[in-house]
Write an enzyme that holds these catalytic residues in place. Sequence first.
Site, PDB file in Angstrom:
ATOM      1  CD  GLU A 100      27.324 102.661  79.406  1.00  0.00           C
ATOM      2  OE1 GLU A 100      27.706 102.127  80.300  1.00  0.00           O
ATOM      3  OE2 GLU A 100      26.502 101.826  78.420  1.00  0.00           O
ATOM      4  CB  CYS A 118      22.578 103.670  70.730  1.00  0.00           C
ATOM      5  SG  CYS A 118      21.599 102.699  71.996  1.00  0.00           S
ATOM      6  CB  CYS A 125      17.283 103.987  83.433  1.00  0.00           C
ATOM      7  SG  CYS A 125      15.363 103.858  83.046  1.00  0.00           S
ATOM      8  CB  CYS A 129      14.216  96.872  82.714  1.00  0.00           C
ATOM      9  SG  CYS A 129      12.953  97.937  82.067  1.00  0.00           S
ATOM     10  CB  CYS A 132      18.303  96.701  81.944  1.00  0.00           C
ATOM     11  SG  CYS A 132      18.892  98.568  81.475  1.00  0.00           S
ATOM     12  CB  CYS A 351      21.548  99.743  77.784  1.00  0.00           C
ATOM     13  SG  CYS A 351      20.768 100.611  78.821  1.00  0.00           S
TER      14      CYS A 351
HETATM   15  S1  SF4 Z   1      16.022  98.722  79.614  1.00  0.00           S
HETATM   16 FE1  SF4 Z   1      17.169  99.821  81.068  1.00  0.00          FE
HETATM   17  S2  SF4 Z   1      17.458 101.593  80.291  1.00  0.00           S
HETATM   18 FE2  SF4 Z   1      15.878 100.920  79.097  1.00  0.00          FE
HETATM   19  S3  SF4 Z   1      13.807 101.462  80.424  1.00  0.00           S
HETATM   20 FE3  SF4 Z   1      14.517  99.676  81.244  1.00  0.00          FE
HETATM   21  S4  SF4 Z   1      16.022 100.097  82.819  1.00  0.00           S
HETATM   22 FE4  SF4 Z   1      15.822 101.996  81.570  1.00  0.00          FE
END
Ligand code: SF4
Length: 360
Positions: A100, A118, A125, A129, A132, A351
């Site tokens: 994206e 962005c 990823c 996190c 997220c 995101c």
């Molecule tokens: S916020 Fe999401 S995209 Fe960013 S580092 Fe953490 S898991 Fe990865």
Amino acid sequence: MPARLALLDSRPALSDLDGTTLEHWAETNGQPRYRARQLYSALHRRYVQSLDEVTELPVALRSALVQDYRVRTLETRVHLRSSDRSEKVLFGLADGQTVETVLIRGRNAGGTRRNTVCVSSQVGCPAGCTFCATGLSGFGRNLTGSEIADQVIYFAHQLALEGDRVTNVVYMGMGEPLLNVGAVSASVERLTDAKGINLGRRSITISTVGIVPQLRRFSEWAGQTNLAVSLHAPNDELRSRLVPYNRHFPIADLIAAVRDYTDETRRRVSFEYVLLHGVNDSMEIGRGLVALLKPFGGYAHVNLIPWNPFRDGHFVRSEGPDADAFAGLLRAGGLRATIRYSRGLDISAACGQLRERRSG
Ligand code: SF4
């Protein structure tokens, strides 16, 4: 190591080739060298997305090229436009994976237009996190430098048609840029190339959860590029719950690395802080944040970002008076702090949300 998917389109991308390779192609195909220069200029200064736009090349030559090459490393799967004029694209890659990219339109303090792209640096990823959508969807693979740069070029092309341009790039989409430094660095070189889009390094920001060894070399490979640190909590117990990489690189190590960076470069660092109601937005935690960041003086700026809900996300957004009170506490403690409400909520602009929605 995730298994690599079979290529759906095995043709190399022209945007991946440097000037020397294009000249070699011209020579071996009986073309004068200036054809390579015309093509390079069309790709990197006019941002063409299709060979139909390269009308300075003969039709027969364009037909021959299309047999052997794609133009770009990305193809558009979905393009959404928000009521606030932000836009989001889901791109397909040659191996069928998707990433994206978001365009955010705004204004600088002086009123000039600001068009920020962005970009994603990885498919999914590995940082995981817990607030997220991308982090919860797992990791696919690293993007290449061209796959990152082509996200910006796509919007540069669109904005050029509107008589406008990309002014800023932030590496805050899918992925942890400091886990893919080679490609991120290559993409920055491409985006700052004087023979191409020619963005200034100071208009580019790279965001990290704090991969400390790479962070300690940041100024070597990123130069004047801006640094943003995704902090989200002022103590290890809470941060490890929100940002699992904190277990590898605890706050003391992270803050020491950022301090060395600001001491060396005298450049300001942004600390990103997603506001989660009842989790990291209490006054006590705010005081902890002030104590942690106050030693940076004017070199720290805190961006408070009310969390964007998504399917399977188990938090509550902290906003309005709660966000104002938290920001007020930071400011009273001497920190610079701004609340940044996300744009494009009607198009799942945060995101990982569009990709998540398309897969569900
Ligand atoms: S916020 Fe999401 S995209 Fe960013 S580092 Fe953490 S898991 Fe990865």
